[in-house]
Design a protein around this motif. Structure first.
Motif, PDB file in Angstrom:
ATOM      1  N   SER A   5       4.378  -8.966  -9.516  1.00  0.00           N
ATOM      2  CA  SER A   5       4.502 -10.377  -9.872  1.00  0.00           C
ATOM      3  C   SER A   5       3.425 -11.127  -9.092  1.00  0.00           C
ATOM      4  O   SER A   5       3.269 -10.924  -7.884  1.00  0.00           O
ATOM      5  N   ARG A  18       1.028 -15.561  -4.339  1.00  0.00           N
ATOM      6  CA  ARG A  18       2.108 -14.742  -3.799  1.00  0.00           C
ATOM      7  C   ARG A  18       2.242 -13.469  -4.619  1.00  0.00           C
ATOM      8  O   ARG A  18       2.356 -13.535  -5.844  1.00  0.00           O
ATOM      9  N   ASP A  20       4.361  -9.858  -5.295  1.00  0.00           N
ATOM     10  CA  ASP A  20       5.663  -9.230  -5.136  1.00  0.00           C
ATOM     11  C   ASP A  20       5.667  -7.950  -5.964  1.00  0.00           C
ATOM     12  O   ASP A  20       5.444  -7.986  -7.169  1.00  0.00           O
ATOM     13  N   ALA A  52       5.968  -9.995   0.249  1.00  0.00           N
ATOM     14  CA  ALA A  52       6.842  -9.243  -0.657  1.00  0.00           C
ATOM     15  C   ALA A  52       6.127  -8.062  -1.322  1.00  0.00           C
ATOM     16  O   ALA A  52       6.669  -7.447  -2.236  1.00  0.00           O
TER      17      ALA A  52
END
Length: 109
Positions: A5, A18, A20, A52
């Motif tokens: 992600s 970010r 993940d 993450a």
């Protein structure tokens, strides 16, 4: 193998990304596309949050290094935060930590 992600928050000339999941041969093209589009749009101050990130192989590492070079050519910066696990070990062992403008280790590391 987990998916990846990629979430992006954009601001004037900068972006926070970010990650993940797993950054590997299968998912690295997705990150490459996102970073290339950000840079083309003038977002050359980029921070990538790897908190993450579960896994990173050489394909994923190459995407990070290649875009660090690209933003550097444009007078920008690419930093990593939340670095831990396999990514931390690879950056330490290869000496590539120095290739990035900043590398912040995860508090859990």
């Amino acid at each position: 193998m987990a998916d990846l992600s990629v979430e992006v928050d954009r601001a004037e000339g900068s972006a926070n990304v970010r990650l993940d999941g797993d950054l590997d041969k299968l998912t690295a093209p997705r990150l490459r596309k996102v970073l290339s589009e950000l840079i083309a749009a003038g977002h050359v101050s980029i921070v990538i949050d790897t908190t993450a990130l579960a896994f990173c192989d050489s394909s994923g590492l190459w995407v990070l290094v290649e875009h660090q070079r690209e933003v550097g050519v444009r007078g920008g910066s690419l930093g990593l935060t939340g670095v831990h696990g396999v990514l931390r070990r690879v950056l330490d062992v290869t000496g590539l930590k120095a290739a990035f403008d900043s590398v912040q280790l995860s508090a859990a590391s």
